[in-house]
Design a protein around this motif. Structure first.
Motif, PDB file in Angstrom:
ATOM      1  N   ILE A 122       0.870  -1.178   0.000  1.00 30.91           N
ATOM      2  CA  ILE A 122       0.000   0.000   0.000  1.00 30.91           C
ATOM      3  C   ILE A 122       0.911   1.232   0.000  1.00 30.91           C
ATOM      4  N   PRO A 123       0.981   1.947  -1.131  1.00 31.67           N
ATOM      5  CA  PRO A 123       1.831   3.141  -1.202  1.00 31.67           C
ATOM      6  C   PRO A 123       1.408   4.178  -0.158  1.00 31.67           C
ATOM      7  N   PHE A 124       2.377   4.958   0.320  1.00 34.61           N
ATOM      8  CA  PHE A 124       2.074   5.949   1.345  1.00 34.61           C
ATOM      9  C   PHE A 124       1.008   6.945   0.888  1.00 34.61           C
ATOM     10  N   LYS A 125       1.005   7.299  -0.397  1.00 40.21           N
ATOM     11  CA  LYS A 125      -0.015   8.253  -0.881  1.00 40.21           C
ATOM     12  C   LYS A 125      -1.424   7.715  -0.616  1.00 40.21           C
ATOM     13  N   ASP A 126      -1.602   6.399  -0.729  1.00 39.27           N
ATOM     14  CA  ASP A 126      -2.913   5.798  -0.453  1.00 39.27           C
ATOM     15  C   ASP A 126      -3.194   5.757   1.042  1.00 39.27           C
ATOM     16  N   VAL A 127      -2.177   5.435   1.830  1.00 39.82           N
ATOM     17  CA  VAL A 127      -2.329   5.455   3.294  1.00 39.82           C
ATOM     18  C   VAL A 127      -2.767   6.850   3.730  1.00 39.82           C
ATOM     19  N   LYS A 128      -2.104   7.863   3.178  1.00 39.30           N
ATOM     20  CA  LYS A 128      -2.419   9.264   3.527  1.00 39.30           C
ATOM     21  C   LYS A 128      -3.847   9.620   3.117  1.00 39.30           C
ATOM     22  N   LYS A 129      -4.261   9.167   1.951  1.00 36.57           N
ATOM     23  CA  LYS A 129      -5.629   9.432   1.477  1.00 36.57           C
ATOM     24  C   LYS A 129      -6.638   8.842   2.482  1.00 36.57           C
ATOM     25  N   PHE A 130      -6.398   7.615   2.941  1.00 35.83           N
ATOM     26  CA  PHE A 130      -7.324   6.968   3.879  1.00 35.83           C
ATOM     27  C   PHE A 130      -7.299   7.644   5.251  1.00 35.83           C
ATOM     28  N   THR A 131      -6.119   8.019   5.734  1.00 35.99           N
ATOM     29  CA  THR A 131      -6.046   8.654   7.064  1.00 35.99           C
ATOM     30  C   THR A 131      -6.596  10.079   7.018  1.00 35.99           C
ATOM     31  N   ASP A 132      -6.381  10.792   5.914  1.00 36.42           N
ATOM     32  CA  ASP A 132      -6.969  12.135   5.774  1.00 36.42           C
ATOM     33  C   ASP A 132      -8.496  12.050   5.758  1.00 36.42           C
ATOM     34  N   ARG A 133      -9.018  11.052   5.074  1.00 35.20           N
ATOM     35  CA  ARG A 133     -10.474  10.852   5.035  1.00 35.20           C
ATOM     36  C   ARG A 133     -11.015  10.612   6.442  1.00 35.20           C
ATOM     37  N   ALA A 134     -10.320   9.776   7.213  1.00 35.33           N
ATOM     38  CA  ALA A 134     -10.755   9.485   8.584  1.00 35.33           C
ATOM     39  C   ALA A 134     -10.697  10.747   9.446  1.00 35.33           C
ATOM     40  N   ALA A 135      -9.632  11.529   9.278  1.00 29.80           N
ATOM     41  CA  ALA A 135      -9.474  12.760  10.058  1.00 29.80           C
ATOM     42  C   ALA A 135     -10.570  13.774   9.734  1.00 29.80           C
ATOM     43  N   ALA A 136     -11.098  13.712   8.517  1.00 28.18           N
ATOM     44  CA  ALA A 136     -12.164  14.627   8.103  1.00 28.18           C
ATOM     45  C   ALA A 136     -13.551  14.099   8.491  1.00 28.18           C
ATOM     46  N   GLY A 137     -13.582  13.035   9.288  1.00 29.91           N
ATOM     47  CA  GLY A 137     -14.859  12.495   9.748  1.00 29.91           C
ATOM     48  C   GLY A 137     -15.384  11.327   8.933  1.00 29.91           C
ATOM     49  N   GLY A 138     -14.587  10.850   7.995  1.00 30.59           N
ATOM     50  CA  GLY A 138     -15.014   9.722   7.157  1.00 30.59           C
ATOM     51  C   GLY A 138     -14.720   8.381   7.802  1.00 30.59           C
ATOM     52  N   LEU A 139     -14.700   7.341   6.980  1.00 29.85           N
ATOM     53  CA  LEU A 139     -14.460   5.988   7.466  1.00 29.85           C
ATOM     54  C   LEU A 139     -13.157   5.902   8.252  1.00 29.85           C
ATOM     55  N   LYS A 140     -13.190   5.147   9.336  1.00 30.36           N
ATOM     56  CA  LYS A 140     -12.005   4.946  10.166  1.00 30.36           C
ATOM     57  C   LYS A 140     -11.279   3.661   9.758  1.00 30.36           C
ATOM     58  N   LYS A 143     -11.441  -0.285   2.922  1.00 28.03           N
ATOM     59  CA  LYS A 143     -11.969  -1.572   2.488  1.00 28.03           C
ATOM     60  C   LYS A 143     -11.021  -2.232   1.489  1.00 28.03           C
ATOM     61  N   TYR A 144     -11.038  -3.541   1.498  1.00 28.69           N
ATOM     62  CA  TYR A 144     -10.251  -4.328   0.541  1.00 28.69           C
ATOM     63  C   TYR A 144     -10.542  -3.850  -0.884  1.00 28.69           C
ATOM     64  N   ALA A 145     -11.807  -3.543  -1.164  1.00 26.56           N
ATOM     65  CA  ALA A 145     -12.212  -3.107  -2.503  1.00 26.56           C
ATOM     66  C   ALA A 145     -11.543  -1.786  -2.913  1.00 26.56           C
ATOM     67  N   GLU A 146     -11.033  -1.008  -1.943  1.00 24.99           N
ATOM     68  CA  GLU A 146     -10.434   0.287  -2.246  1.00 24.99           C
ATOM     69  C   GLU A 146      -8.945   0.217  -2.595  1.00 24.99           C
ATOM     70  N   ILE A 147      -8.303  -0.905  -2.311  1.00 21.48           N
ATOM     71  CA  ILE A 147      -6.867  -0.953  -2.560  1.00 21.48           C
ATOM     72  C   ILE A 147      -6.587  -1.258  -4.029  1.00 21.48           C
ATOM     73  N   ASP A 148      -5.431  -0.829  -4.471  1.00 19.85           N
ATOM     74  CA  ASP A 148      -5.022  -1.007  -5.864  1.00 19.85           C
ATOM     75  C   ASP A 148      -4.513  -2.434  -6.049  1.00 19.85           C
ATOM     76  N   ARG A 149      -5.273  -3.260  -6.770  1.00 22.05           N
ATOM     77  CA  ARG A 149      -4.944  -4.676  -6.946  1.00 22.05           C
ATOM     78  C   ARG A 149      -3.644  -4.911  -7.719  1.00 22.05           C
ATOM     79  N   ARG A 150      -3.203  -3.888  -8.446  1.00 19.90           N
ATOM     80  CA  ARG A 150      -1.930  -4.032  -9.160  1.00 19.90           C
ATOM     81  C   ARG A 150      -0.764  -4.232  -8.192  1.00 19.90           C
ATOM     82  N   TYR A 151      -0.973  -3.843  -6.945  1.00 25.82           N
ATOM     83  CA  TYR A 151       0.087  -3.917  -5.943  1.00 25.82           C
ATOM     84  C   TYR A 151       0.080  -5.218  -5.149  1.00 25.82           C
ATOM     85  N   ILE A 152      -0.559  -6.255  -5.672  1.00 28.85           N
ATOM     86  CA  ILE A 152      -0.523  -7.556  -4.993  1.00 28.85           C
ATOM     87  C   ILE A 152       0.918  -8.057  -4.997  1.00 28.85           C
TER      88      ILE A 152
END
Length: 175
Positions: A122-140, A143-152
């Motif tokens: 999971i690239p840091f840019k994606d980690v940051k996107k998810f943590t920023d979303r949580a900080a803004a009141g979004g999902l904490k 989901k598996y469906a949100e990760i980039d499958r190319r990075y398996i």
């Protein structure tokens, strides 16, 4: 239960440790496991072994090193469900990863979805996107469906967790 908490991720970490040994032997990378800081409480006087200790709160990430001259740091996490709780990432770890990126390094997560027997970079840019979303009141969680499958991450050439190809993809996308 506090004892088992410190052992989370140990299967994945053992696989990564073996992979890093192969990388080192092949001259591809030098990655070290960062020891978990502990404070001893009781030491057996005869064997001089620590028999009781607690984990110190602040640590950095699980792994740090260099791949062909590129500084890298990453954390390894296991996830039993398709939702990865962001509570598994501590603020000081995220801050370290962000500061590492600002210094020209590459930060990422390796997540082992145990129920699926799949590992992902999971690239840091994606980690940051998810943590920023949580900080803004979004999902904490994300989901598996949100990760980039190319990075398996697949097992390849005797390397159990062969993450160097995904690291190269991450570098290529950065430009």
């Amino acid at each position: 239960m506090a004892e088992s908490r410190g052992l989370r991720g140990s299967v994945l970490e053992e696989m990564i440790n073996m992979s890093n040994t192969v990388y080192r032997e092949k001259g591809l990378a030098l990655i070290q496991k960062v020891p978990t800081p502990i404070t001893p409480i009781t030491i057996d006087k005869e064997t001089r072994h620590i028999t009781l200790a607690y984990f110190d709160q602040k640590s950095t990430v699980d792994y740090i090193g260099t791949v062909q001259g590129i500084p890298v740091c990453f954390d390894a996490k296991e996830c039993k469900t398709d939702n990865f709780s962001l509570q598994n990432l501590h603020e000081h770890q995220l801050k370290f990863m962000e500061d590492f990126e600002k210094q020209g390094g590459v930060s990422f997560l390796i997540i082992f979805y145990t129920g699926r027997d799949e590992r992902y970079y999971i690239p840091f840019k994606d980690v940051k996107k998810f943590t920023d979303r949580a900080a803004a009141g979004g999902l904490k969680h994300f989901k598996y469906a949100e990760i980039d499958r190319r990075y398996i991450i697949r097992q390849k050439s005797g390397v159990l967790v062969h993450y160097l190809e995904q690291l190269q993809m991450d570098l290529d996308e950065r430009g």
